[in-house]
Design an enzyme around this catalytic site. Structure first.
Site, PDB file in Angstrom:
ATOM      1  N   ASP A 155       0.850  -1.186   0.000  1.00 24.71           N
ATOM      2  CA  ASP A 155       0.000   0.000   0.000  1.00 24.71           C
ATOM      3  C   ASP A 155       0.887   1.238   0.000  1.00 24.71           C
ATOM      4  OD1 ASP A 155      -3.210   0.567   0.840  1.00 24.71           O
ATOM      5  OD2 ASP A 155      -1.816   2.230   1.034  1.00 24.71           O
ATOM      6  N   LYS A 202       0.074   2.968   6.022  1.00 28.74           N
ATOM      7  CA  LYS A 202      -1.049   2.056   6.257  1.00 28.74           C
ATOM      8  C   LYS A 202      -0.585   0.607   6.309  1.00 28.74           C
ATOM      9  CE  LYS A 202      -4.985   4.662   4.404  1.00 28.74           C
ATOM     10  NZ  LYS A 202      -6.105   4.659   3.445  1.00 28.74           N
ATOM     11  N   ALA A 240      -4.373   1.560 -11.011  1.00 28.09           N
ATOM     12  CA  ALA A 240      -3.614   0.560 -10.264  1.00 28.09           C
ATOM     13  C   ALA A 240      -4.285  -0.808 -10.355  1.00 28.09           C
ATOM     14  CB  ALA A 240      -3.486   0.994  -8.810  1.00 28.09           C
ATOM     15  N   ASP A 297      -8.821   1.117  -4.693  1.00 26.61           N
ATOM     16  CA  ASP A 297      -9.898   1.927  -5.256  1.00 26.61           C
ATOM     17  C   ASP A 297      -9.431   2.745  -6.456  1.00 26.61           C
ATOM     18  OD1 ASP A 297      -8.281   3.737  -4.007  1.00 26.61           O
ATOM     19  OD2 ASP A 297      -9.839   4.693  -2.808  1.00 26.61           O
ATOM     20  N   CYS A 342     -15.349  25.270 -22.252  1.00 22.20           N
ATOM     21  CA  CYS A 342     -15.793  26.671 -22.103  1.00 22.20           C
ATOM     22  C   CYS A 342     -16.563  26.867 -20.800  1.00 22.20           C
ATOM     23  CB  CYS A 342     -16.627  27.093 -23.303  1.00 22.20           C
ATOM     24  SG  CYS A 342     -18.096  26.076 -23.579  1.00 22.20           S
ATOM     25  N   CYS A 349     -11.141 -11.327 -17.542  1.00 22.29           N
ATOM     26  CA  CYS A 349     -10.206 -10.585 -16.712  1.00 22.29           C
ATOM     27  C   CYS A 349     -10.896  -9.300 -16.240  1.00 22.29           C
ATOM     28  CB  CYS A 349      -8.917 -10.268 -17.477  1.00 22.29           C
ATOM     29  SG  CYS A 349      -9.010  -8.856 -18.611  1.00 22.29           S
TER      30      CYS A 349
END
Length: 927
Positions: A50, A74, A123, A119, A176, A161
């Protein structure tokens, strides 16, 4: 852990868990719960990766962390906390990015299974590709508030997958609007993340941006005057004064822009906002992360944080650049886990909100919008953590059985449950909070797992592109004229038909080592696209770096290793007439003067025409062409829908010879070909064969088409959602059975009766018998039950009924799940239904519908016709989406205008007239 014990064999499974080597990726919300469950379930060899450090906001749902841990890794803290449960467990923690070079394919191959709790989409994709290349099973997971899912990806050719189905992409906004006329808080956030952040911090500062308008370029607003020693903080104040003051003043001069909009307000000059304090002093003191992230910043606080964050990010990039050989480094894009980047975006969003009178948001809320964060629920994470371990155990059992363990003969006798995708629902339906479904099959068109894939291991700092071309691609793989594509540029093309300057550049590239090539070079983990158009094949080549010092020239004299399934790409595909490339077919092609390409050569049969997916349209086209072709054609993977059999019946009537219609194989032979006739006679004896004998020409015929099963299904749904009982005729029950099954699950009942003798077709049989069908809908709201279905080729639920069935799901008293498995991205109707009050969420190819549409806070009573949808103008994006919006409009209070009738008319004949005949208030108006 106790509940898991019920599903896990106490002896053999405990040993499997003890012996397994598991890689966890992610130690956040899901990761904390997963690690606890692994440790308490008997796993003793765990590694985890992590990148993040602990934030105060993590403490309310990541229960391995305490306030004293804020700012720490973590991974390290999670390890320390988990060891308190079982001190003897081996847990190795890595504080780093899973994309780092050390976490390569060889690293992943050291594990039995990989468990993903990330999340970050990029990754997650990276982990998916690592697992595919390493041939290691992956258990994926995610949560969105109360919703969650666990999916299993066992490897290529086993099931899909992670990237076989497209993932939802963040909504884009007009430039814009972001730049000149923002109206919502999200516009202010997107301006900061998508426009101003990359303009200030990207490594390539010379790249043009949508912010580089004439006034910005003339003022050099986004260019630091480094030659005259302008500090980062002083530069930041100049950017502030331009973006939040001068630019707004210039926009106010365009009076026509503000005729129907509220005028923006320029902010005071930076020096006035901070009361004369110097820029460098401000930069040294302001830090949004040190303040209360839940509170909205004042304009002064935001101005200070803006200057401070700009100066600190630039200082960080400068220090990183000093350590690189090329001296270039930048922060190219916003990352929600980068505290300084979050500070910058929160400050810009607050200042833009002040400019345009938009309600400002707290840094916490801005981070949620910028990072597309739906804050997690700890219970959902815990459920998902347990489900991950259950699926991991299934994989470990399967691996053990595959090895044929002679010491445990009894294990071979056990029938273990197969792996499943499991969805966590917000509300229980049918007394179930969890919804298990079969894993998706591999997607043949998936760019990641659907193509051949090899790995080249070499020293990227000494291995040249020339060696890759000649020694690997041509010599090792036998390619003739390969093209080599890096992610952002073409590295080499065959010199034929190229300009002289292009040839010179590619020859120069051949002399360069991989890391020195254009666009950042080819480094560890780079994926190259290799294509040989002359041989008609392509594949992906993953490059893995191994330093020269680690090579043994006696074992590997070539100083490179090529790994993977070379048989998948070792032979070039033969061209054929149907898809182009066959010499015989090409010989007859001719380009007419009008630009159309026509074939003057006769169609010739093929013995192996294969469809990757049983497409009805493709089957129709090939079967019709086969009826006119010379020789014998075999079409494999044909669609079995009723419409195919109906077309075959018509072609038969016109003189073709088609047998076995409705199966997955079609065989075609030419007229007068005795040998082909004999072969067809033998083939027709095989189960599931559809034979077509081709003829020189087809004649006229009279044919009665079968009733439209999708139109019938649409009317059945219309009756159900309006709580109306209607009769349809003629209907072939076998053709609408799967749609009826969904409606019966919803609560509908059906009655059948015979149609008149006059209307019956001459060739009617048991499977094609036409009937009159009466639908009886649920009588009350509480009787309308939620539904769960997945589309599939016939005899499954038709993909053309999915949008209409989503409307049906919205009328149920619970949560329904609708999965699209036939077409990608067929969820455009969901956003339009949401405008009408339907509570639905589309994630990938799954639509979750929270039933019972309401208007405001008052629900419609059972005495009223149905559920009250909001009256809106809605736009149909395709044929069935438009039909679904019409159905929703039947239930709305007031008048709904549905646009896109040009789509509707392609598949429904006089739908408005038929609905009016049933009592609906429907009118077609040209606008």
């Amino acid at each position: 852990a106790g509940s898991l014990g019920v599903m896990m064999s106490p002896s053999s499974d405990a040993q499997l868990a003890k012996d397994a080597k598991v890689l966890m990726v992610g130690a956040g919300g899901i990761g904390c719960e997963l690690l606890k469950t692994l440790v308490l379930s008997g796993f003793e060899n765990i590694e985890m990766i992590d990148l993040d450090t602990i934030d105060v906001s993590n403490l309310n749902r990541q229960f391995l962390f305490r306030r004293k841990h804020v700012g720490q890794s973590k991974a390290f803290v999670a390890r320390s906390s988990a060891l308190k449960f079982r001190p003897g467990v081996k847990i190795e923690a890595h504080h780093g990015n899973v994309k780092d070079d050390k976490f390569n394919i060889e690293f992943v191959q050291g594990f039995d299974v990989v468990l993903n709790g990330l999340d970050n989409l990029e990754a997650r994709k990276h982990v998916n590709r690592l697992c595919l290349a390493a041939d290691i099973p992956l258990v994926e997971s995610g949560t969105t508030g109360y919703l969650g899912q666990v999916t299993v990806h066992e490897g290529k050719n086993i099931n899909a997958c992670f990237e076989c189905s497209p993932k939802p992409t963040p909504k884009s906004h007009p430039i814009c609007t972001l730049r000149d006329t923002p109206e919502k808080p999200v516009h202010c956030v997107a301006y900061a993340t998508d426009l101003l952040f990359p303009r200030l911090f990207a490594s390539n500062r010379e790249k043009t941006s949508d912010l580089d308008e004439e006034d910005a370029v003339d003022a050099r607003a986004f260019t630091r005057d480094a030659e005259n020693g302008e500090s980062f903080a002083t530069f930041a104040t100049r950017v502030y004064d331009f973006v939040f003051r001068k630019k707004i003043e210039a926009l106010l001069l365009k009076e026509e822009m503000w005729e129907k909009r509220a005028k923006p307000k320029p902010l005071p000059a930076f020096r006035d906002v901070v009361k004369g304090e110097s820029a460098d002093d401000v930069a040294a003191g302001a830090d949004a992360t040190a303040a209360d992230a839940q509170k909205v910043m004042t304009v002064e606080q935001a101005a200070r944080v803006f200057v401070s964050s700009v100066a600190r990010i630039m200082t960080r990039d400068k220090e990183a650049a000093s350590k690189r050989e090329d001296g270039v480094c930048g922060t190219d894009s916003f990352d929600k886990d980068d505290a300084l980047a979050v500070d910058f975006v929160a400050a810009v969003s607050t200042l833009r909100s002040a400019n345009y009178g938009i309600p400002p948001q707290s840094p916490f809320d801005v981070k949620g919008v910028a990072g597309n964060i739906v804050h997690a629920v700890a219970t959902t994470n815990a459920i998902v953590g347990g489900l991950i371990v259950l699926e991991a155990m299934k994989i470990l059992r399967k691996k053990k059985d595959a090895k044929g363990d002679e010491d445990d003969a009894s294990a071979k006798q056990k029938s273990y449950p197969p792996c499943r995708y499991t969805f966590v629902k917000k509300r229980a339906t049918n007394n179930r909070l969890l919804e298990p479904v079969e894993p998706d099959p591999p997607n043949a068109s998936c760019a990641v797992c659907g193509q051949a894939r090899l790995e080249l291991v070499c020293d990227t700092e000494s291995f040249t592109l020339g060696r890759l071309l000649h020694d690997v691609l041509k010599k090792k793989l036998g390619m003739h004229a390969p093209e080599i594509n890096a992610p952002e540029t073409v590295l080499y093309e065959h010199p034929e038909d190229l300009e002289e300057d292009e040839i010179a550049q590619y020859e120069k590239n051949l002399l360069a080592v991989l890391t020195a090539l254009p666009a950042g070079g080819v480094r560890n983990g780079t994926e190259l696209g290799i294509t040989d158009f002359l041989q008609n094949f392509n594949f992906k080549l993953l490059v893995t770096h191994r330093p020269r010092s680690e090579w043994d020239e006696e074992e590997d004299p070539d100083l490179f290793i090529l790994r993977g399934d070379q048989s998948a790409i070792g032979e070039a595909e033969e061209g054929d007439g149907a898809e182009g490339g066959g010499d015989a077919a090409a010989a007859g092609d001719d380009d007419d003067a009008d630009g159309a390409c026509r074939s003057t050569a006769p169609l010739r049969g093929r013995a192996d025409m294969s469809l990757r997916f049983p497409s009805v349209g493709a089957t129709h086209s090939l079967m019709t062409a086969a009826a006119l072709a010379e020789g014998t054609t075999v079409i494999l993977g044909a669609a079995a829908e009723p419409e195919v059999a109906d077309l075959a019946a018509m072609l038969n009537a016109a003189g073709a010879d088609i047998r076995g219609a409705g199966t997955d194989t079609i065989t075609v032979r030419g007229v007068g070909d005795a040998k082909a006739a004999a072969r067809m006679a033998n083939d027709s004896k095989k189960k599931g064969v559809l034979d077509v004998a081709s003829v020189a020409s087809l004649g006229g015929c009279a044919h009665r088409a079968i009733p439209d099963r999708i139109e019938a299904g649409t009317f059945l749904v219309a009756a159900a959602v309006t709580r109306s009982s209607i009769e349809l005729e003629p209907v072939i029950l076998n053709h609408v059975r799967s749609t009826m099954d969904v409606l019966e699950a919803f609560g509908c009942a059906f009655e059948t009766s015979a149609v008149s003798e006059k209307s019956r077709p001459e060739n009617e049989n048991e499977t094609s018998r036409e009937v009159r069908l009466r639908v009886i809908p649920p009588t009350s709201r509480t009787d309308a039950r939620p539904v769960t279905f997945a589309t599939a080729p016939f005899p499954g639920v038709p993909t053309d009924m999915q949008p209409q069935l989503c409307v049906l799901a919205s009328a149920a008293s619970g949560v329904s799940f609708c999965r699209e498995t036939v077409f990608e991205s067929r969820v455009a109707h969901v956003e339009q239904l949401r405008l009408m009050g339907v509570d639905a969420v589309a994630e990938g190819e799954t639509v979750t519908v929270f039933g019972g549409a309401t208007t405001g806070e008052s629900e419609v009573s059972d005495e009223q016709n149905a559920y009250a949808y909001e009256t809106r103008d809605v736009f149909g994006s395709d044929l069935r989406a438009t039909a679904a919006l019409v159905l929703a409009g039947l239930c709305a209070k007031g008048t709904t205008r549905v646009f896109g009738l040009e789509h509707l008319d392609r598949g429904y004949e006089r739908l408005d007239e038929k609905l009016r005949a049933l009592g609906a208030d429907v009118a077609r108006r040209e606008e």
